[in-house]
Motif scaffolding. Structure first.
Motif, mmCIF file in Angstrom:
data_model
loop_
_atom_site.group_PDB
_atom_site.id
_atom_site.type_symbol
_atom_site.label_atom_id
_atom_site.label_comp_id
_atom_site.label_asym_id
_atom_site.label_seq_id
_atom_site.Cartn_x
_atom_site.Cartn_y
_atom_site.Cartn_z
ATOM 1 N N GLY A 128 0.797 -1.219 0.000
ATOM 2 C CA GLY A 128 0.000 0.000 0.000
ATOM 3 C C GLY A 128 0.830 1.269 0.000
ATOM 4 N N LEU A 168 1.207 3.227 2.350
ATOM 5 C CA LEU A 168 0.162 4.129 2.825
ATOM 6 C C LEU A 168 0.697 5.497 3.238
ATOM 7 N N GLU A 185 -1.297 8.004 0.911
ATOM 8 C CA GLU A 185 -2.541 8.526 1.494
ATOM 9 C C GLU A 185 -2.682 10.040 1.316
ATOM 10 N N ASP A 189 -4.521 4.189 7.541
ATOM 11 C CA ASP A 189 -5.401 3.017 7.522
ATOM 12 C C ASP A 189 -5.031 2.012 8.597
ATOM 13 N N TYR A 238 -3.978 -6.015 8.402
ATOM 14 C CA TYR A 238 -4.330 -5.168 7.258
ATOM 15 C C TYR A 238 -3.832 -5.779 5.953
ATOM 16 N N ARG A 278 -5.791 -6.617 2.562
ATOM 17 C CA ARG A 278 -5.360 -5.999 1.313
ATOM 18 C C ARG A 278 -5.040 -7.062 0.258
ATOM 19 N N LEU A 282 -11.079 1.274 6.454
ATOM 20 C CA LEU A 282 -9.884 1.409 5.609
ATOM 21 C C LEU A 282 -10.233 2.309 4.425
ATOM 22 N N THR A 313 -7.694 2.460 1.414
ATOM 23 C CA THR A 313 -7.624 1.197 0.686
ATOM 24 C C THR A 313 -8.888 0.963 -0.127
ATOM 25 N N GLU A 332 -8.672 3.005 -3.199
ATOM 26 C CA GLU A 332 -7.766 2.372 -4.171
ATOM 27 C C GLU A 332 -8.504 1.301 -4.956
#
Length: 964
Positions: A24, A26, A30, A653, A682, A686, A797, A800, A803
């Motif tokens: 991710g 993140l 993000e 997330d 997570y 994912r 999340l 995510t 995404e």
């Protein structure tokens, strides 16, 4: 299935592919998503999309505008955001208006550090200007961090208690409370912080251990003969000194003593101290404890007589006290000995001490109340706002003037008692004592002229308790008992403060009578209008004559400011009733469990006082954050977790998943180890979503969707199960049961999907015809699952989910946050391949896997596709397993499965009743394309390395039938 096959066949496989990355990243990505949300005006698009729908109002309790946000802030805002987003997905119009509490002492202290004290370095007006600027800076900093947590809201138009219109509505609400008869001015003891120099509300007091000097002090009776007669003792006893003994942990309050209280129904004893030849009056039940405390032996005392407290203490119906005692060291106005009455009160107990209570009405609520019954009054307050003894003749003579009650004053009182022979015993003790929540220093109780919201004079407390009991839903349910316990018998609410940065108690009182101006309702509205235009400065600059004309000479402006809990408590008026998109009462107030004595209570009391009803339908609480060992977080010991650090390292997330995955009803443990564990969870979610997306590569829902009746049985089950699971997940969101929700999501990823369904369909996905029913059926199921899952995780999340949303095929809303729960599931008719059937297959697969793993360990087989399995099954299992025929091998991920009666010999026992499992290494050749071992590998000279099924899928016009 491994995709490393010879190049000539690799192109014939339907290998997974997606733009959704495995990692991710993140922390880096993000902020890009947040910028996109802001650029597209996502929050306002949501409002437009839900306009006219049923509303759900979660009202934001305002954090204080001072300092960086901490992990507790993050928990609170994330929980609110999850709930609001889930309500939006349910089709509700769920606006979220964030707010900040902006007045009060902490900001004053910060500004003082920068610009100095009011009246010394700056004027009051300049100081308030600096306070307003400082609060605005703090709001901006906290807002950035809250937005970084991916919390959606009207961030550009929040409510601030220092906004002019808000300040005006605070004053207007005070006016409503006055009109309803709930305000009064009183001179009574209040919680007082000497460091703040101001009264404190109950919510601003916290209890901590304190080391104190506990003392036993003698008050000698004036008329010993009458006392002895009241006890029925020998008259000769009257020749001795007789003293009633009090016990206290606040020696400094003794100069203010005005009485000694006993309980009318407790039994008291006259105890002769033989060696000293004097008599002490003590509660009978406490004689042994007291004698032991004084270091006396049982042989050294004698109980002469006993009597109830009513025999020597003044009763309410009596005009005067039957007995008085000499104050240990204070004199009266004429300079002679001071005598104080012995009175009775229900507040006295025999739990500890002596059963007699030193009564200083200026320094204790119980003391004040019982003194009022008997007309016992103090002449003046002996302690100033900084906690020092004032200058008067009596105190100066005793060398007390100017001494602090916290230390030197206390010790001087001890010295005076010792000098006068009144000190029986002193000892150091540690006990729970009220402290100022800001300075963490012990408070005092000090009687001052203050403004109070009365709990009883117009029935406010009874009305509020009725709302608690019958109107509000409390979650968890123990919240109801908690707030009832905190409100029961609560004292009047002292709402006045002696501060500079706060909303004024905008009243005019008569300079002689202290009565409110008869036109107070009209005047309050006039003042509110001025404040609405120029802020609170309008009041402080106001000349009384502007509103009162010729009457101004008879009235004075109140210069006290309101308790900041009053400010935040009236958001029901200043926000819920003023913002067009909101409504009052709100559906939900959500705060930490400490707010049962804070915002929940101040909001309830002000709303009931102004409007006769609670401002919220449901009050939900969360616990405090602690470290991984359950210890309270503290910067001094270095066990805090900084949300900014977590977001910059792991991403928002991960923090959001941790909040949702933790039982927020109690203490919430957080540490680097715990967060890394949540990061692992997570990644499981994912990667599951990534597998789903990768395997609908090339799928167009408009043209490739398989109808419900045409889905293969396993796919039909998965679609049906997902739809039923969505019903459960939505219900969990509605109940705010996030811990169960994350567990349910994780179980789905691990068990039904990862542990079974996705494993089983891999072969069909990769090796069957790309546009054939076998693959399209699986893709249809996967599409329905990921469409639903993107919505399920969107409240938690959020990044995510967004995404996923961007790479999902088909037409859709611009953002997952604009969507509603998935409604595209096809109808699945009931059939024999139901949930119970596939659950049984999952159990069989687990049993087979156990035996396969043992065979692999013993080098009997390599991969499971190199095995041939014999299932020795009972009749019930045989009937079920036969329904799949040759397809059973795809479920068990083996190359061949043979069924045999349970009574036949062979196989290994498993934990599943009715099943034994035998495993052999397949003697057949391995297909280069699908890796199954099959007897027909090599039968086709054009494709000597392929099995017949793969040849059919590569070249044939037809398609092999599949169940699984």
């Amino acid at each position: 299935m491994n995709d490393k096959v010879e190049s000539q066949y690799k192109a014939t496989l339907n290998l997974p592919d997606t733009e959704f990355p495995m990692r991710g990243n993140l922390a880096q990505r993000e902020p890009e998503m947040l910028a996109r949300w802001e650029a597209m005006g996502l929050y306002h698009k949501i409002r437009q999309a839900r306009a006219g729908r049923d509303q759900f109002i979660l009202h934001d309790g305002p954090p204080y505008a001072n300092g960086n946000i901490h992990i507790g802030h993050a928990v609170n805002k994330i929980l609110k955001d999850i709930i609001v987003k889930s309500q939006t997905l349910s089709g509700k119009d769920a606006p979220y208006v964030p707010g900040w509490d902006c007045h009060g002492l902490p900001i004053e202290l910060k500004v003082e550090e920068k610009v100095g004290k009011v009246g010394v370095n700056v004027t009051a007006s300049e100081f308030r200007k600096h306070c307003r600027e400082y609060a605005a800076e703090q709001v901006d900093g906290q807002r950035r961090d809250f937005k970084r947590l991916m919390v959606l809201g009207d961030w550009e138009n929040p409510y601030l208690t220092m906004n002019f219109n808000f300040e005006a509505d605070i004053i207007r609400t005070l006016g409503k409370i006055i009109n309803n008869g709930h305000l009064h001015k009183g001179f009574k003891p209040v919680n007082w912080c000497s460091d703040c120099g101001s009264a404190l509300a109950e919510a601003e007091v916290e209890y901590q251990d304190k080391k104190s000097i506990a003392i036993d002090v003698k008050f000698a009776f004036k008329d010993t003969a009458a006392l002895v007669a009241a006890f029925g003792a020998d008259a000769a006893v009257a020749e001795k000194t007789i003293s009633i003994v009090i016990w206290t942990t606040t020696p400094w309050t003794l100069p203010a003593n005005e009485a000694v209280s006993v309980h009318p129904n407790l039994e008291y004893s006259l105890v002769l101290l033989k060696e000293a030849d004097e008599v002490l009056l003590l509660a009978t039940d406490l004689v042994d404890d007291a004698v032991q405390r004084y270091g006396l032996s049982v042989d050294g005392i004698e109980v002469l007589a006993t009597a109830r407290g009513a025999a020597f203490g003044q009763l309410p119906e009596q005009a005067s006290a039957p007995f008085v005692v000499k104050h240990p060291f204070m004199s009266n106005a004429e300079g002679s000995d001071k005598f104080v009455p012995v009175i009775t009160g229900e507040h006295v107990t025999a739990d500890s001490g002596t059963g007699a209570v030193h009564t200083a009405p200026m320094h204790g609520v119980d003391d004040y109340v019982v003194s009022a019954v008997y007309g016992v009054k103090s002449d003046e307050m002996l302690v100033d706002g900084s906690g020092h003894f004032i200058a008067n003749a009596a105190l100066e003579a005793l060398e007390l003037t100017g001494l602090s009650t916290a230390d030197k004053g206390n010790f001087r009182v001890l010295g005076l008692l010792a000098e006068r022979g009144a000190l029986v015993k002193k000892a150091n003790i540690t006990h729970s004592y009220p402290h100022c929540w800001r300075h963490k220093t012990p408070i005092i109780f000090r009687a001052t002229p203050q403004w109070f919201v009365s709990m009883n004079q117009a029935g406010l407390l009874d009305q509020a308790m009725n709302e608690v009991e019958n109107t509000v839903e409390w979650r968890p349910s123990w919240g109801k008992a908690r707030i009832e316990g905190m409100m029961k018998d609560r004292p009047d609410w002292c709402i006045s403060r002696q501060r500079t940065w706060g909303v004024p108690i905008a009243l005019f009182v008569h300079k002689d009578t202290s009565e409110l101006h008869p036109r107070t309702p009209e005047l309050i509205e006039l003042v509110a209008n001025k404040v609405e235009q120029a802020g609170i400065e309008a009041w402080f600059e106001l000349e009384a004559s502007e509103l009162l004309g010729d009457e101004a000479a008879d009235y004075v402006k109140v210069v006290d400011t309101l308790d900041v809990w009053f400010d935040s408590g009236v958001t029901h008026t200043a926000v819920l009733m003023q913002r067009a998109e909101l409504q009052m009462p709100a559906d939900l107030y959500l705060e930490g469990s400490d707010q049962h004595r804070g915002w929940f209570q101040s909001s309830l009391l002000t709303s009931v006082a102004a409007y006769g009803k609670a401002p919220y339908k449901t009050a939900l609480t969360h616990g405090f954050t602690v470290d991984g060992d359950g210890k309270k977080m503290s910067k001094s010991i270095g066990n805090t977790v900084d949300p900014q650090t977590v977001m910059n390292k792991l991403g928002g997330d991960i923090l959001r998943w941790w909040v949702a995955d933790t039982d927020y009803s109690g203490e919430m443990s957080v540490s680097d180890v715990i967060l890394n564990r949540n990061a692992d969870a997570y990644r499981r979610v994912r990667n599951t979503c990534r597998f789903l997306l990768a395997n609908i590569n090339g799928f167009n829902p408009a043209t490739d969707m398989v109808s419900g009746e045409d889905l293969l049985p396993l796919d039909a089950w998965m679609v049906d199960y997902t739809q039923r699971l969505q019903d459960k997940i939505v219900a969990l969101y509605q109940r705010y049961d996030l811990k169960t929700l994350t567990k349910t999501l994780m179980n789905f990823c691990v068990t039904e999907l990862g542990g079974f369904y996705l494993d089983v369909i891999k072969d069909r996905q990769y090796t069957c015809k790309s546009d054939g029913i076998a693959r399209r059926s699986a893709q249809t199921a996967l599409y329905h699952v990921v469409e639903a899952m993107a919505r399920w995780i969107a409240p938690i999340l959020s990044f995510t989910a967004e995404e996923i949303w961007q790479v999902l095929p088909g037409e859709r809303e611009e953002s997952a946050q604009l969507a509603e729960w998935y409604t595209g599931f096809p109808t699945i008719a009931a059939n024999e391949f139901n949930d119970a059937y596939w659950r049984n297959l999952m159990d069989v697969k687990d049993a087979v896997n156990g035996v396969l793993e043992k065979a692999r360990t013993e080098k009997v087989i390599g991969a499971s596709l190199g095995a041939e399995v014999t299932l020795f099954a009972n009749d019930q299992q045989t009937t079920a397993l036969n329904k799949l025929g040759n397809e059973l091998r795809f479920v068990l991920l083996t190359s061949k499965v043979t069924l045999a009666p349970l009574a036949a010999e062979g196989g290994e026992k498993t934990e599943l009743d009715g099943i034994r499992v035998g495993v052999l290494a397949s003697a057949d050749e391995k297909c280069e394309r699908c890796w199954h071992h099959s007897a027909d590998v090599g039968a086709n000279t054009q494709h000597p390395s392929l099995c017949g099924r793969c040849i059919e899928n590569v070249e044939g016009d037809g398609e092999i039938r599949h169940f699984a």
